[in-house]
Scaffold this active site. Structure first.
Site, short mmCIF file in Angstrom:
data_model
loop_
_atom_site.label_atom_id
_atom_site.label_comp_id
_atom_site.label_asym_id
_atom_site.label_seq_id
_atom_site.Cartn_x
_atom_site.Cartn_y
_atom_site.Cartn_z
N THR A 56 -9.40 0.70 -9.52
CA THR A 56 -10.50 1.01 -8.80
C THR A 56 -10.45 2.47 -8.19
OG1 THR A 56 -11.02 -1.26 -8.45
CG2 THR A 56 -12.07 0.30 -6.74
N ALA A 82 -17.62 -5.25 -2.58
CA ALA A 82 -17.46 -6.68 -3.09
C ALA A 82 -16.03 -7.46 -2.70
CB ALA A 82 -17.15 -6.29 -4.78
N THR A 108 -4.73 -4.93 2.36
CA THR A 108 -4.56 -4.83 1.03
C THR A 108 -5.25 -3.70 0.13
OG1 THR A 108 -6.47 -6.43 1.14
CG2 THR A 108 -4.04 -7.46 1.27
N ALA A 109 -5.63 -2.60 0.94
CA ALA A 109 -6.30 -1.71 0.32
C ALA A 109 -5.54 -0.28 -0.22
CB ALA A 109 -7.67 -1.30 1.24
N ARG A 110 -5.30 0.36 0.71
CA ARG A 110 -4.42 1.70 0.64
C ARG A 110 -3.57 1.95 1.69
NH1 ARG A 110 -5.67 0.95 -3.85
NH2 ARG A 110 -6.62 2.28 -5.51
N GLU A 140 4.03 5.15 -2.98
CA GLU A 140 4.68 3.91 -3.90
C GLU A 140 4.95 4.32 -5.20
OE1 GLU A 140 1.28 0.74 -2.07
OE2 GLU A 140 0.94 1.53 -3.89
N HIS A 148 2.38 -4.37 -3.34
CA HIS A 148 1.35 -3.77 -4.06
C HIS A 148 0.77 -4.92 -5.10
CE1 HIS A 148 -1.60 -0.20 -4.38
NE2 HIS A 148 -2.14 -1.46 -4.95
N TRP A 165 -3.41 -7.43 -6.08
CA TRP A 165 -4.61 -7.24 -7.08
C TRP A 165 -4.11 -7.79 -8.43
CZ3 TRP A 165 -3.37 -4.69 -11.51
CH2 TRP A 165 -2.24 -4.20 -11.70
#
Length: 316
Positions: free
Chosen positions: A73, A156, A231-233, A262, A283, A286
């Protein structure tokens, strides 16, 4: 025209990836270092990258390249301005982890609210075995029900987190953009969300406006017992400020799946943090097998759409 497709970091996706239906040549590499990118893409018309960097200096040396299909994404690893100037189409993947990431969010949230790690340590140390009653009261256990969840980023995944929170009986606040005084219906001022939430969960992309969205001042607004979930960036949070807040007990705890850099090759203070109220995962929020297969299917659909002259999931 025979399209040459080069996947630079195939090992980043564990899934069956079907080949596109149009005539093409397909080359893939498990991983690609920065000094290998030009050689591998020198005659490619379509590049697939998950995390390999495609900067201006590289893109300017790839005259045949017509599309970059990002297998994720986030597309901050691609110089979007350069692609726009060069007429290179860029597509990304959308909504593929709409179940996996919210489930991970609640795994972290529940583990922290119910002090899972602390109780596990107590059992390993034999405290239950030596107890004079049937249970241990060594750490507080808190319900999610009736607590307040602040969601920052209402795409979402943010909406999916909201639905699960409502099923738990949580009150949900959706944060307005930071610094905005005009509040849209259904949203709450950013600072108010930080002040009132028992848990704050981040679900937005990383850019110049959102880098260090949460730092010392924002952490100071949160309740002393509040949790921060990311849990995004990694770059959304000032990691030095987070470390200080955890060490001083300024917030109740944190659950993170991401770091600013990372993988953390040089180590990281958060990785060395041995506190029961901090959980770090590598990470993986996802990365359920179901999500990765959805990603792989959408990746090829994006490429086929571009070749067919359509614009599915194009960001440029």
């Amino acid at each position: 025209m025979l399209q040459k497709i080069v996947f630079l970091d195939r090992s980043s996706i564990i899934a069956d990836i079907r080949r596109p239906i149009f005539p093409h040549q397909w080359d893939e590499y498990p991983a690609t270092s920065s000094d290998q990118v030009l050689v591998r893409l020198h005659d490619a018309t379509i590049a697939i990258t998950n995390k390999v960097q495609l900067n201006r200096r590289t893109l300017d040396q790839l005259p045949k390249l017509k599309m970059v299909a990002v297998a994720a994404t986030g597309f901050n690893n691609v110089d979007i301005d350069c692609c726009r100037e060069r007429g290179i189409v860029v597509s990304n993947i959308r909504n593929y982890s709409v179940h996996a990431v919210p489930e991970h969010v609640f795994m972290l949230m529940l583990a922290l609210r119910r002090n899972l790690l602390a109780f596990r340590t107590d059992l390993r140390n034999g405290q239950w075995q030596r107890a004079d009653q049937f249970c241990l009261f060594t750490h507080p256990v808190r319900d999610l029900h009736s607590s307040t969840l602040g969601i920052v980023g209402h795409g979402a995944i943010g909406k999916a987190v909201e639905r699960i929170a409502q099923a738990f009986g949580m009150k949900v606040l959706i944060a307005e953009h930071k610094g905005t005084v005009d509040v849209r219906p259904g949203y709450t001022l950013f600072d108010t969300v930080l002040r009132q939430s028992d848990v704050v969960s981040l679900h937005l992309s990383l850019n110049e406006q959102t880098r260090h969205l949460i730092s010392t001042a924002e952490l100071a607004l949160m309740k002393p017992g509040a949790l921060l979930i990311n849990t995004a960036r990694g770059g959304l949070v000032d990691e030095a400020a987070l470390l200080e807040a955890l060490l001083t007990g300024r917030i109740g705890g944190a659950g993170f799946d991401v770091l600013d850099k990372e993988p953390p090759r040089e180590g990281h203070p958060l990785l060395d943090l041995n506190l029961p109220n901090f959980i770090m995962t590598p990470h993986i929020a996802w990365s359920s097998r179901e999500s990765m297969q959805t990603l792989a299917d959408q990746l090829i659909e994006n490429i086929e759409s571009y070749v067919a002259g359509s614009t599915q999931n194009q960001v440029v």
